[in-house]
Design a protein around this motif. Sequence first.
Motif, short mmCIF file in Angstrom:
data_model
loop_
_atom_site.label_atom_id
_atom_site.label_comp_id
_atom_site.label_asym_id
_atom_site.label_seq_id
_atom_site.Cartn_x
_atom_site.Cartn_y
_atom_site.Cartn_z
N SER A 58 0.82 -1.22 0.00
CA SER A 58 0.00 0.00 0.00
C SER A 58 0.86 1.26 0.00
N LEU A 93 3.15 4.18 -1.41
CA LEU A 93 3.09 4.88 -2.68
C LEU A 93 4.15 4.37 -3.65
N HIS A 110 -3.65 8.37 -3.17
CA HIS A 110 -2.86 8.00 -1.99
C HIS A 110 -2.82 9.13 -0.98
#
Length: 611
Positions: free
Chosen positions: A495, A497, A529
Amino acid sequence: MQKYIVAHREDGLGNRINNMLSCLYLANQLGSIENFRFLWDCGRFYQKNHENVNFRGHNKETIVIGMSAEKKENIFSSPFIEKYFLHKESSFIKNEANKAQIKSFEEFKRQWDTDKWQYFFSPSHDAARNFNDIDFYEYRLKCSQIFYDIPFLPNLKKMINLAIADSEKLENYICIHIRAGDCIYDYSYHRLMGKAFTYHASCLGLVLEIAKREEHTQLVLVGDDVSSLQKMLDLLKGQQVICLNNIRNIDEYSNLELFFYDVVFMSKAKKIYGTSSAVTRVASSISPQVEFHNSYALFNIKERYAILHDNLSKFSSFSQFHLAFMYWHLYLYGEMLGEKYEVLVGYLQQALKYDNDNDKYRIHLLNCYVKNEIIYKAEAYAKEILKQRKEIFFTRLFLQYWDGCCYAECFLNYKKYTKGNPNIAYIVSRIFEFEKDFCEAMKVAIIAYDSVVENREIQAYLLELIAKYNMTIPKTRPIPSHPPKPLGASSRLKSHLSYKLGEAMILNSKSLLGYIRMPYVLSYIKDKHKQEQKEYQEKLKKNPNLKLPTLESYRDYEDSLKIKNTLSYKLGEALIKANSVRGGGRIFAYIAFFKEVRRLKRVFKEKKAKR
């Protein structure tokens, strides 16, 4: 403004040529061939896997003629490419209206005349199949003229002429096309995708029956599965049967050259028996005389079932993957005919015997138990699967094709029997998580936990759901007093970036369209994000207990560190570093970034080669 109809397929050569013929036909119908343009991206067919244009099978026993979608420069003349190949990136800002299900040429022409768009994507298949007001004979007559007018390179023209000359040596022959390759053998993932490719490949039991019914006619066996063609020839001794491989030597020609030879040779036949394979569709599209018969449509379900029963024992010397595929068909037909569940289970078990790594059969075996309400066997089998191959099973359970998840029909049946069945409930909870229905995933995970409190696997998964999605267990449920360390470090790192950007870069680098949309995709990922992080911080302000555990506190922390060394993560890090530079130094930062991309690709390629 000049408008263009664009051939745009990015898969195998058969579909590309078919799409190109369709677009050239439509361009003519719209007034001029000058309305035609085409795209051509074939990078994926030069990788070192089964899709490589030089692929000929993965062992001595399995000789397969692989993909043939070579570079456009290896297929068409330079003037043709210069004139009709679409270079302009703006072409991809196409009319969304083309996604609509247009049913007729008149409707398409109306859209062409009235829409403001410059570039129109044609239907993915041939126009005669998509538009109900196009005469099939007339379409094929014009496509035949179009095909022979396309300026293919001299070596391909030579193959076309050779096929015509060889076809003239036979009289009134019938071609039986046997499609196998990546739909049958274990070098490809296609065979794992539920029912998606079931009728794309040939079922040899039915092929044998077709050949017997044409016993007084000259038959020519054609196909990509060279090994099976020869064995089929042995089964048909006494009939007028030859194999195309005995007319032209596959070792003398490339996959591309063999494609053109086979297509033209089949187009000169009296009949073609085959599947929905693009090779047979091209052959029938360039000949108005040839009759095409789909091997499956010739028989009803009851007939297919009986034919396979009668013929299956004759194929004991054939590849185990063909045997598994025939048992798969017996299961499907038996299910449609209401066969006893014990018989259906037997077919799937036999399929697994011959193709044990194919979880398609496990997924349907579990489904068979559930549908027939033999729940104690379903629960025991689910437990066995989770114990032996949990992660690979879930990877395949969630495989997706163009029309959605391959096993969605099984999901509905699994969901009916969660209470008192912790292993089925665990699978269903994972399904709900996959479907992003996190509340239902939590509910079913609690059902699984309540059924077997001492099951640490389910306990850990329950805690993982809480951590990953900021959920809470209802107050009526006690939180385990001594919970094991949760799983989830890998998911957390994915998860990041860096990883998300890198994954997007790799995914979109596989096609020209991907490269063009990449900046927009990366920008979207970055903005999304940022928004997710903002929302997470706002939640923490309201409830500090929602703070995620440290990465080090996860059970899979050590293994998860490998993710930081993946190409995806490294590419994302490099891009973030370049984007962080402000002012006049940014141009140099991006130059450094592209150098780093080349270095990383080289390093990972070398690592892969060493393995």
